[in-house]
Design a protein around this motif. Structure first.
Motif, mmCIF file in Angstrom:
data_model
loop_
_atom_site.group_PDB
_atom_site.id
_atom_site.type_symbol
_atom_site.label_atom_id
_atom_site.label_comp_id
_atom_site.label_asym_id
_atom_site.label_seq_id
_atom_site.Cartn_x
_atom_site.Cartn_y
_atom_site.Cartn_z
ATOM 1 N N LEU A 259 0.825 -1.212 0.000
ATOM 2 C CA LEU A 259 0.000 0.000 0.000
ATOM 3 C C LEU A 259 0.857 1.258 0.000
ATOM 4 O O LEU A 259 0.420 2.312 -0.478
ATOM 5 C CB LEU A 259 -0.939 0.001 1.212
ATOM 6 N N SER A 260 2.076 1.153 0.521
ATOM 7 C CA SER A 260 2.991 2.305 0.558
ATOM 8 C C SER A 260 3.830 2.402 -0.714
ATOM 9 O O SER A 260 4.656 3.315 -0.829
ATOM 10 C CB SER A 260 3.917 2.199 1.771
ATOM 11 N N GLY A 261 3.658 1.462 -1.629
ATOM 12 C CA GLY A 261 4.402 1.507 -2.877
ATOM 13 C C GLY A 261 5.782 0.886 -2.795
ATOM 14 O O GLY A 261 6.620 1.118 -3.676
ATOM 15 N N CYS A 297 -6.644 -9.363 8.899
ATOM 16 C CA CYS A 297 -6.163 -8.503 7.811
ATOM 17 C C CYS A 297 -7.292 -8.023 6.907
ATOM 18 O O CYS A 297 -7.042 -7.245 5.978
ATOM 19 C CB CYS A 297 -5.108 -9.233 6.984
ATOM 20 N N ALA A 298 -8.519 -8.477 7.172
ATOM 21 C CA ALA A 298 -9.659 -8.015 6.377
ATOM 22 C C ALA A 298 -9.850 -6.503 6.503
ATOM 23 O O ALA A 298 -10.468 -5.879 5.636
ATOM 24 C CB ALA A 298 -10.925 -8.745 6.802
ATOM 25 N N ARG A 299 -9.308 -5.917 7.553
ATOM 26 C CA ARG A 299 -9.465 -4.470 7.727
ATOM 27 C C ARG A 299 -8.729 -3.667 6.655
ATOM 28 O O ARG A 299 -8.952 -2.456 6.527
ATOM 29 C CB ARG A 299 -8.979 -4.052 9.112
ATOM 30 N N ARG A 302 -10.586 -2.385 2.221
ATOM 31 C CA ARG A 302 -10.996 -1.110 1.628
ATOM 32 C C ARG A 302 -9.791 -0.351 1.076
ATOM 33 O O ARG A 302 -9.837 0.184 -0.038
ATOM 34 C CB ARG A 302 -11.722 -0.250 2.657
ATOM 35 N N SER A 303 -8.697 -0.349 1.846
ATOM 36 C CA SER A 303 -7.485 0.342 1.382
ATOM 37 C C SER A 303 -6.922 -0.316 0.136
ATOM 38 O O SER A 303 -6.449 0.364 -0.783
ATOM 39 C CB SER A 303 -6.432 0.338 2.498
ATOM 40 N N LYS A 308 -4.366 3.276 -5.507
ATOM 41 C CA LYS A 308 -3.961 3.515 -6.895
ATOM 42 C C LYS A 308 -2.609 2.888 -7.204
ATOM 43 O O LYS A 308 -2.160 2.910 -8.352
ATOM 44 C CB LYS A 308 -3.909 5.019 -7.160
ATOM 45 N N ARG A 309 -1.966 2.337 -6.175
ATOM 46 C CA ARG A 309 -0.658 1.706 -6.352
ATOM 47 C C ARG A 309 -0.774 0.223 -6.718
ATOM 48 O O ARG A 309 0.214 -0.396 -7.078
ATOM 49 C CB ARG A 309 0.179 1.849 -5.077
#
Length: 447
Positions: A259-261, A297-299, A302-303, A308-309
């Motif tokens: 998520l942080s690329g 980890c289901a939380r 949404r992220s 967009k990464r």
């Protein structure tokens, strides 16, 4: 409702879902042909993206009551060397052990060994907190020394882990690419002389290896709790506590990095070995923890969906990885109920339309069993072809036990659902088995 052969089709469809014979063929292709073709691409990309080769290595060993294995683990880690014979520093986090772990560590007198003793109440808060304490210490030492965090790599090797002699060299080659922030190496099982150990090695050495190789192609590699290597700079982006209290802190860290690329790569050219859990009760407890952590980890769904990464194909693979255990568990309950109702109907003389006769029920069971056993035998052949460190008869025996191993995984999934629903979050540590001491010659040479 489903026609004359609806039950046969339905159960065969579940067998396909459970054992993935078609995806097995695809993964086998990846496992056998992927490494060589992908290797040239990675080398070219690394050269094009500059020299991010690490210059400093820290091996973190989280230790909670690891008396019987930690001595071998530390000695093996101290013997590892990277590019230009760069030697790793080993940081053992003694997380409040009350066995002989402190004495074993005290007996190893080595300038590159650092022991961090944590006491209650800070200790025993889970593996993630122990790793965070080590991370903060290393970040502080790096800053004091004026070293760039881009050149510092933290490797995680569990208390029973031992890295292959080339592990730092291989990790360094992959991290030469400045766009890569983490590397996961292959995991193997040492005590595979027992059947449960052989099945777990079949799982890690072939199935997990093929899945990770595919994920390497899709840029969705997951980090494991053993054999993960990350740049300090990639961890610093995630703040003061990169690891959380999640029961699978490794999987969660990988998701946060994606998520942080941060790029994550996988390699089977180096490995870390660990002990198998050879007691069914303890193995079920271990897999329950893994399944519950997966559910936690289901939380991040949404992220992941809105990020967009992460591309669509990569997202589909991640969602499949997160959801497939739970889909299998739900479908199993449905089909078990369907078979039970059909059997009662046949006994009572009022069969339902799904299974209108005993022969249809028997045919469906035969298809289910055949397709369920299929992947294990395929992976046994792949194991023999790729690794050649086990006899074919032992691998075929492990393949025979593979469906029971899948069933154990389903049981663990149901237990995980129950634990999560009732709010039980306790971290269950995996017990270790005593091993013969490693020879000290390698350690003496590395000193």
């Amino acid at each position: 409702m489903f026609g004359a052969h609806g039950g046969l089709i339905l159960v065969a469809g579940y067998a396909l879902l459970l054992s993935w014979p078609l995806s097995t063929v695809a993964l086998v292709t990846i496992a056998v042909r992927y490494v060589a073709s992908r290797r040239h691409e990675l080398v070219a990309k690394a050269l094009a993206n500059g020299d991010g080769t690490p210059e400093h290595f820290w091996i973190i060993v989280p230790a909670l009551n690891e008396e019987v294995v930690v001595g071998n683990t530390v000695r093996a880690a101290l013997a590892l060397s990277g590019p230009g014979h760069t030697l790793a520093r080993v940081l053992v986090v003694d997380d409040g052990s009350d066995d002989g772990t402190p004495d074993v560590l005290a007996a190893i007198d080595h300038p590159r060994l650092h022991v961090m003793r944590r006491e209650l109440p800070e200790a025993r808060q889970g593996k993630g907190e122990a790793l965070n304490a080590a991370y903060r210490y290393i970040a502080e030492q790096t800053a004091l020394a004026g070293v760039s965090p881009d050149k510092v790599v933290l490797g995680i090797i569990d208390g029973d882990g031992q890295g292959s002699h080339n592990i730092l060299l291989e990790v360094s080659r992959m991290l030469r690419d400045t766009a890569i922030g983490a590397v996961q190496v292959q995991v193997r099982i040492r005590n595979r002389d027992k059947l449960l150990g052989a099945v777990q090695d079949l799982e890690f050495a072939t199935i997990v290896n093929a899945c990770q190789s595919l994920r390497d192609r899709l840029d969705t590699v997951g980090l494991g709790g053993n054999g993960q290597f990350t740049r300090l700079s990639a961890l610093l982006v995630l703040g003061d506590a990169p690891w959380s209290a999640c029961l699978v802190e490794d999987l969660e860290l990988g998701l946060r990095m994606h998520l942080s690329g941060v790029g994550i790569r996988y390699t089977a050219r180096a490995s870390v070995t660990q002990q198998a859990v050879v007691d069914v009760r303890r193995l079920t407890r271990q897999r329950t923890r893994w399944a519950q952590g997966n559910l936690q980890c289901a939380r991040y769904l949404r992220s992941l969906v809105t990020s967009k990464r992460i591309g669509r194909t990569s997202l589909a693979e991640v969602l499949h990885y997160l959801f497939s255990p739970w889909i299998n568990a739900l479908v199993t309950v449905f089909l078990a109920g369907l078979v039970a109702v059909s059997t009662i109907g046949l006994i009572a003389g009022h069969p339902i339309s799904v299974f209108s006769s005993w022969s249809e029920l028997a045919d469906s069971a035969a298809v289910w069993l055949g397709v369920t056993w299929f992947p294990g035998f395929v992976w046994a052949l792949v194991h023999r072809y790729r690794l050649r460190d086990e006899t074919l008869p032992r691998l075929l025996l492990a393949a025979l036990a593979y469906p029971a191993f899948l069933l154990l995984g389903l049981v663990a999934t149901y237990r995980a659902i129950g634990r999560q629903a009732t709010g039980r979050q306790a971290w269950a540590k995996t017990e270790r088995l005593a091993e013969a001491p490693l020879p000290t010659s390698a350690l003496a040479l590395a000193a």
